[in-house]
Design an enzyme around this catalytic site. Sequence first.
Site, mmCIF file in Angstrom:
data_model
loop_
_atom_site.group_PDB
_atom_site.id
_atom_site.type_symbol
_atom_site.label_atom_id
_atom_site.label_comp_id
_atom_site.label_asym_id
_atom_site.label_seq_id
_atom_site.Cartn_x
_atom_site.Cartn_y
_atom_site.Cartn_z
ATOM 1 C CG ASN A 199 -0.396 -0.251 2.525
ATOM 2 O OD1 ASN A 199 0.653 -0.890 2.663
ATOM 3 N ND2 ASN A 199 -1.044 0.241 3.545
ATOM 4 C CD GLU A 226 -1.416 4.726 4.578
ATOM 5 O OE1 GLU A 226 -0.959 5.609 5.337
ATOM 6 O OE2 GLU A 226 -2.076 3.746 4.964
ATOM 7 C CB CYS A 280 -5.263 -1.372 -1.719
ATOM 8 S SG CYS A 280 -6.609 -0.596 -0.829
ATOM 9 C CD GLU A 296 -5.401 -5.807 -1.253
ATOM 10 O OE1 GLU A 296 -4.762 -4.737 -1.158
ATOM 11 O OE2 GLU A 296 -6.211 -6.188 -0.407
ATOM 12 C CB CYS A 350 -10.887 -2.408 0.304
ATOM 13 S SG CYS A 350 -10.291 -1.780 -1.280
ATOM 14 C CB CYS A 374 -8.722 -4.468 -3.825
ATOM 15 S SG CYS A 374 -7.585 -3.093 -3.516
HETATM 16 N N1 THU Z 1 -5.266 -1.463 2.513
HETATM 17 C C1 THU Z 1 -4.698 -2.290 1.582
HETATM 18 O O1 THU Z 1 -3.590 -2.055 1.102
HETATM 19 N N2 THU Z 1 -5.413 -3.383 1.210
HETATM 20 C C2 THU Z 1 -6.603 -3.750 1.741
HETATM 21 O O2 THU Z 1 -7.206 -4.707 1.297
HETATM 22 C C3 THU Z 1 -7.167 -2.995 2.855
HETATM 23 C C4 THU Z 1 -6.583 -1.640 3.061
HETATM 24 C C5 THU Z 1 -4.483 -0.310 2.957
HETATM 25 C C6 THU Z 1 -4.991 1.033 2.506
HETATM 26 C C7 THU Z 1 -4.438 1.939 3.583
HETATM 27 O O3 THU Z 1 -3.105 2.276 3.246
HETATM 28 C C8 THU Z 1 -4.400 1.068 4.821
HETATM 29 O O4 THU Z 1 -4.482 -0.271 4.369
HETATM 30 C C9 THU Z 1 -5.516 1.335 5.803
HETATM 31 O O5 THU Z 1 -6.747 1.325 5.166
#
Ligand code: THU
Length: 147
Positions: free
Chosen positions: A42, A44, A53, A55, A86, A89
């Site tokens: 991920n 940000e 994310c 994925e 999520c 994704c």
């Molecule tokens: N996140 C992912 O990378 N994948 C997921 O399936 C759930 C959420 C990340 C996004 C963000 O950087 C952090 O987790 C919190 O939501």
Amino acid sequence: MSVKKLVEEAKKVIRNSYSPYSRFPVAAVVRTAKGRLYTGVNVENSSYGLTICAERVAVFKAVSEGDRDIEEVLIYTPTEEPTPPCGACRQVIAEFNPRARIIMVARNGKTLVKSLEELLPHTFTGERLLGGEKGGEKGSEGQGHTG
Ligand code: THU
């Protein structure tokens, strides 16, 4: 390919997760039919909504290498419980394989395996737009709705 191998790859890259705001690092590994692996973490952003994310990073890496036949997506988080992908994704993975195998692994090895169909039933796919799946539905009601 073993889940162990995929977890090893995820653990190699999770340190690259850029997650200073959530402090929730995630690593993903896509395995394609060719047996190739694509990792993602991920990433940000201070403008929170621009965060992507793990994925999606992994899926887009595979697709941009011309390797779209996604069979498995592993999600690794150093948490007590496995983390499901999520909704965004799920939809992005479904674009390439609505039946992909989704493997979720927690720090202690606790693992949950689901098919994408289970996680995202009644999937909206491009077949509807292209008239492949029940194209007639569109023909009878769509396009020119006059009320
Ligand atoms: N996140 C992912 O990378 N994948 C997921 O399936 C759930 C959420 C990340 C996004 C963000 O950087 C952090 O987790 C919190 O939501």
